[in-house]
Design a protein around this motif. Structure first.
Motif, PDB file in Angstrom:
ATOM      1  N   ARG A 107       0.854  -1.249   0.013  1.00 55.53           N
ATOM      2  CA  ARG A 107       0.099   0.073   0.085  1.00 55.53           C
ATOM      3  C   ARG A 107       0.780   1.369  -0.036  1.00 55.53           C
ATOM      4  O   ARG A 107       0.527   2.188  -0.722  1.00 55.53           O
ATOM      5  CB  ARG A 107      -0.767  -0.004   1.261  1.00 55.53           C
ATOM      6  CG  ARG A 107      -2.064  -1.143   1.195  1.00 55.53           C
ATOM      7  CD  ARG A 107      -3.248  -0.828   2.056  1.00 55.53           C
ATOM      8  NE  ARG A 107      -2.806  -0.559   3.585  1.00 55.53           N
ATOM      9  CZ  ARG A 107      -2.553  -1.673   4.394  1.00 55.53           C
ATOM     10  NH1 ARG A 107      -3.101  -2.798   3.831  1.00 55.53           N
ATOM     11  NH2 ARG A 107      -2.255  -1.266   5.590  1.00 55.53           N
ATOM     12  N   ALA A 108       1.971   1.395   0.792  1.00 54.92           N
ATOM     13  CA  ALA A 108       2.639   2.439   0.847  1.00 54.92           C
ATOM     14  C   ALA A 108       3.382   2.693  -0.689  1.00 54.92           C
ATOM     15  O   ALA A 108       3.737   3.929  -1.035  1.00 54.92           O
ATOM     16  CB  ALA A 108       3.780   2.204   2.002  1.00 54.92           C
ATOM     17  N   ALA A 109       4.029   1.430  -1.121  1.00 51.30           N
ATOM     18  CA  ALA A 109       4.639   1.803  -2.519  1.00 51.30           C
ATOM     19  C   ALA A 109       3.554   2.547  -3.490  1.00 51.30           C
ATOM     20  O   ALA A 109       4.082   3.168  -4.330  1.00 51.30           O
ATOM     21  CB  ALA A 109       5.169   0.379  -2.788  1.00 51.30           C
ATOM     22  N   ARG A 110       2.373   1.786  -3.446  1.00 43.00           N
ATOM     23  CA  ARG A 110       1.142   2.319  -4.357  1.00 43.00           C
ATOM     24  C   ARG A 110       0.848   3.696  -4.165  1.00 43.00           C
ATOM     25  O   ARG A 110       0.237   4.601  -4.924  1.00 43.00           O
ATOM     26  CB  ARG A 110       0.071   1.302  -4.344  1.00 43.00           C
ATOM     27  CG  ARG A 110       0.430   0.085  -4.937  1.00 43.00           C
ATOM     28  CD  ARG A 110      -0.783  -0.774  -4.905  1.00 43.00           C
ATOM     29  NE  ARG A 110      -0.541  -2.153  -5.771  1.00 43.00           N
ATOM     30  CZ  ARG A 110      -1.131  -3.288  -5.485  1.00 43.00           C
ATOM     31  NH1 ARG A 110      -2.273  -3.317  -4.741  1.00 43.00           N
ATOM     32  NH2 ARG A 110      -0.951  -4.281  -6.507  1.00 43.00           N
ATOM     33  N   GLU A 111       1.114   4.078  -3.007  1.00 43.09           N
ATOM     34  CA  GLU A 111       0.577   5.477  -2.605  1.00 43.09           C
ATOM     35  C   GLU A 111       1.794   6.691  -2.593  1.00 43.09           C
ATOM     36  O   GLU A 111       1.506   7.851  -2.291  1.00 43.09           O
ATOM     37  CB  GLU A 111      -0.185   5.422  -1.098  1.00 43.09           C
ATOM     38  CG  GLU A 111      -1.328   4.896  -0.934  1.00 43.09           C
ATOM     39  CD  GLU A 111      -1.574   4.732   0.366  1.00 43.09           C
ATOM     40  OE1 GLU A 111      -0.874   4.990   1.216  1.00 43.09           O
ATOM     41  OE2 GLU A 111      -2.889   3.997   0.693  1.00 43.09           O
ATOM     42  N   SER A 138       9.345   0.280  -6.102  1.00 40.41           N
ATOM     43  CA  SER A 138       8.157   0.536  -6.842  1.00 40.41           C
ATOM     44  C   SER A 138       7.731  -0.895  -7.461  1.00 40.41           C
ATOM     45  O   SER A 138       8.425  -1.964  -7.290  1.00 40.41           O
ATOM     46  CB  SER A 138       8.563   1.283  -8.294  1.00 40.41           C
ATOM     47  OG  SER A 138       9.502   0.951  -8.946  1.00 40.41           O
ATOM     48  N   GLU A 139       6.479  -0.782  -7.868  1.00 42.90           N
ATOM     49  CA  GLU A 139       5.920  -2.037  -8.825  1.00 42.90           C
ATOM     50  C   GLU A 139       6.337  -2.038 -10.037  1.00 42.90           C
ATOM     51  O   GLU A 139       6.208  -0.757 -10.887  1.00 42.90           O
ATOM     52  CB  GLU A 139       4.712  -2.028  -8.550  1.00 42.90           C
ATOM     53  CG  GLU A 139       3.961  -2.624  -7.418  1.00 42.90           C
ATOM     54  CD  GLU A 139       2.496  -2.937  -7.370  1.00 42.90           C
ATOM     55  OE1 GLU A 139       2.044  -3.871  -7.688  1.00 42.90           O
ATOM     56  OE2 GLU A 139       1.507  -1.814  -7.375  1.00 42.90           O
ATOM     57  N   PRO A 140       7.138  -2.793 -10.823  1.00 38.91           N
ATOM     58  CA  PRO A 140       7.704  -2.803 -12.280  1.00 38.91           C
ATOM     59  C   PRO A 140       6.470  -2.534 -13.041  1.00 38.91           C
ATOM     60  O   PRO A 140       6.496  -1.601 -13.983  1.00 38.91           O
ATOM     61  CB  PRO A 140       7.946  -4.523 -12.322  1.00 38.91           C
ATOM     62  CG  PRO A 140       8.391  -4.755 -11.189  1.00 38.91           C
ATOM     63  CD  PRO A 140       7.483  -4.300 -10.001  1.00 38.91           C
ATOM     64  N   PRO A 187      -5.295  -3.956  -7.542  1.00 37.76           N
ATOM     65  CA  PRO A 187      -5.623  -3.927  -6.049  1.00 37.76           C
ATOM     66  C   PRO A 187      -6.283  -5.211  -5.849  1.00 37.76           C
ATOM     67  O   PRO A 187      -6.117  -5.928  -4.801  1.00 37.76           O
ATOM     68  CB  PRO A 187      -6.056  -2.729  -5.905  1.00 37.76           C
ATOM     69  CG  PRO A 187      -5.631  -1.752  -6.688  1.00 37.76           C
ATOM     70  CD  PRO A 187      -5.612  -2.497  -8.024  1.00 37.76           C
ATOM     71  N   SER A 188      -6.956  -5.721  -6.712  1.00 41.41           N
ATOM     72  CA  SER A 188      -7.535  -7.003  -6.622  1.00 41.41           C
ATOM     73  C   SER A 188      -7.092  -8.332  -6.540  1.00 41.41           C
ATOM     74  O   SER A 188      -7.460  -9.365  -6.349  1.00 41.41           O
ATOM     75  CB  SER A 188      -8.993  -7.034  -7.631  1.00 41.41           C
ATOM     76  OG  SER A 188      -8.368  -7.131  -8.852  1.00 41.41           O
ATOM     77  N   GLU A 189      -5.665  -8.303  -7.353  1.00 39.88           N
ATOM     78  CA  GLU A 189      -4.771  -9.447  -7.345  1.00 39.88           C
ATOM     79  C   GLU A 189      -4.415  -9.875  -5.889  1.00 39.88           C
ATOM     80  O   GLU A 189      -4.311  -9.060  -5.115  1.00 39.88           O
ATOM     81  CB  GLU A 189      -3.813  -9.214  -8.153  1.00 39.88           C
ATOM     82  CG  GLU A 189      -3.990  -8.956  -9.693  1.00 39.88           C
ATOM     83  CD  GLU A 189      -4.397 -10.287 -10.192  1.00 39.88           C
ATOM     84  OE1 GLU A 189      -4.005 -11.335  -9.949  1.00 39.88           O
ATOM     85  OE2 GLU A 189      -5.478 -10.211 -11.192  1.00 39.88           O
ATOM     86  N   PRO A 190      -4.155 -11.157  -5.631  1.00 40.04           N
ATOM     87  CA  PRO A 190      -3.814 -11.532  -4.228  1.00 40.04           C
ATOM     88  C   PRO A 190      -2.534 -11.271  -3.871  1.00 40.04           C
ATOM     89  O   PRO A 190      -2.105 -11.207  -2.582  1.00 40.04           O
ATOM     90  CB  PRO A 190      -4.243 -13.073  -4.418  1.00 40.04           C
ATOM     91  CG  PRO A 190      -4.031 -13.738  -5.873  1.00 40.04           C
ATOM     92  CD  PRO A 190      -4.459 -12.332  -6.580  1.00 40.04           C
ATOM     93  N   SER A 191      -1.628 -11.184  -4.854  1.00 45.33           N
ATOM     94  CA  SER A 191      -0.259 -10.783  -4.546  1.00 45.33           C
ATOM     95  C   SER A 191       0.426  -9.596  -5.393  1.00 45.33           C
ATOM     96  O   SER A 191      -0.198  -9.489  -6.474  1.00 45.33           O
ATOM     97  CB  SER A 191       0.848 -11.954  -4.716  1.00 45.33           C
ATOM     98  OG  SER A 191       0.872 -12.318  -5.979  1.00 45.33           O
ATOM     99  N   ALA A 192       1.475  -9.124  -4.906  1.00 46.95           N
ATOM    100  CA  ALA A 192       2.210  -7.913  -5.625  1.00 46.95           C
ATOM    101  C   ALA A 192       3.539  -8.115  -5.826  1.00 46.95           C
ATOM    102  O   ALA A 192       4.159  -8.644  -4.910  1.00 46.95           O
ATOM    103  CB  ALA A 192       1.819  -6.732  -5.060  1.00 46.95           C
ATOM    104  N   ARG A 193       4.216  -7.758  -6.946  1.00 47.48           N
ATOM    105  CA  ARG A 193       5.802  -7.811  -7.236  1.00 47.48           C
ATOM    106  C   ARG A 193       6.514  -6.430  -6.793  1.00 47.48           C
ATOM    107  O   ARG A 193       5.907  -5.448  -7.835  1.00 47.48           O
ATOM    108  CB  ARG A 193       6.140  -8.676  -8.352  1.00 47.48           C
ATOM    109  CG  ARG A 193       7.524  -8.694  -8.848  1.00 47.48           C
ATOM    110  CD  ARG A 193       7.697  -9.690 -10.057  1.00 47.48           C
ATOM    111  NE  ARG A 193       9.097  -9.774 -10.230  1.00 47.48           N
ATOM    112  CZ  ARG A 193       9.734  -8.935 -10.970  1.00 47.48           C
ATOM    113  NH1 ARG A 193       9.101  -7.684 -11.495  1.00 47.48           N
ATOM    114  NH2 ARG A 193      10.876  -9.077 -11.314  1.00 47.48           N
ATOM    115  N   LEU A 194       7.149  -6.308  -6.098  1.00 53.20           N
ATOM    116  CA  LEU A 194       7.970  -5.130  -5.892  1.00 53.20           C
ATOM    117  C   LEU A 194       9.378  -5.015  -6.086  1.00 53.20           C
ATOM    118  O   LEU A 194      10.058  -6.175  -5.998  1.00 53.20           O
ATOM    119  CB  LEU A 194       7.738  -4.690  -4.287  1.00 53.20           C
ATOM    120  CG  LEU A 194       6.151  -4.419  -3.760  1.00 53.20           C
ATOM    121  CD1 LEU A 194       6.475  -3.883  -2.279  1.00 53.20           C
ATOM    122  CD2 LEU A 194       5.459  -3.285  -4.591  1.00 53.20           C
TER     123      LEU A 194
END
Length: 238
Positions: free
Chosen positions: A62-66, A101-103, A108-115
């Protein structure tokens, strides 16, 4: 001529940092206003940048996206421990700072994120803080033995105390005055490190290989050479 004979007898600070990152089972990520402790969800790319895979609900995601501008300033704190249960198990602390950052913008609805964390500053603290240039960090690589070194040293401790005693003969005799215990605490491409414990203090002694090695097979050969050297020396009185 084999140029490996002219290499140093110990890893430099850049190698220590790259190995610390590659071998770490856990890491702490800190940013302005937050901290998360991560277990087994990070890995490094060939340049030493860090990739995290986290649940989309993580506060770090959340912090990365904001983050303003799409990049969040973060610091990664890693702790390098002795391979066995020795006095003062922390050998070094590695600090990596950079921008996360996210590549690709994640859903947001995806269960996981890659940073992705692009490293900008590196240091290793081993009693004193040693800054590492970014060029040296990126030009280095993790030690090739880092995946199995801890298990090998634990096996050595549990099943071959006679071998440790033989290696101890290669230490300076003055180091062994008042010794209560000797343990193998680290193994890398340059040699093996023994922790010599005395009643009130301790010191680490590096026994270098004849040359820098690249494989576990070579490590076995170099260990046999060290044991043969130790066997030719008389036991030290304690």
């Amino acid at each position: 001529m084999d140029t490996r004979t002219h290499t140093p007898v110990r890893p430099n600070w850049a190698e220590r940092a790259r190995t610390g990152l590659a071998a770490a089972a856990s890491a702490s990520v800190l940013w302005d206003g937050g901290r998360v402790d991560l277990l087994g969800c990070h890995h490094d790319d060939p340049l030493g940048d860090v990739i995290l895979t986290l649940e989309s609900t993580s506060t770090l995601v959340r912090a990365a996206r904001e983050a303003v501008g799409g990049a969040l300033a973060v610091t990664i704190a890693l702790t390098e421990l002795c391979a066995v249960s020795a006095r003062e198990r922390v050998r070094a602390r590695v600090t990596l700072s950079g921008w996360m950052s996210e590549p690709q913008a994640g859903n947001p609805s995806e269960p996981s994120a890659r940073l992705l964390i692009r490293i900008a500053e590196v240091s290793v603290d081993e009693g004193e803080i040693h800054p590492v240039t970014l060029a040296d960090y990126r030009d280095s690589e993790p030690d090739p033995l880092h995946l199995g070194a801890a298990e090998q040293l634990q096996h050595l401790c549990a099943h071959h105390p006679d071998a440790i005693s033989t290696l101890t003969r290669l230490c300076d005799r003055t180091v062994l005055i008042g010794v209560t215990r000797v343990l193998p605490i680290a193994l890398d491409r340059y040699g093996i490190v023994l922790r010599v414990e005395r009643l009130r203090d301790h010191c680490d002694v590096r026994l270098p290989f004849a040359h820098r090695i690249d494989t576990g097979t070579e490590a076995g050969e170099q260990m046999r050479l060290l044991l043969a050297q130790g066997a030719r020396r008389r036991p030290c009185g304690r």
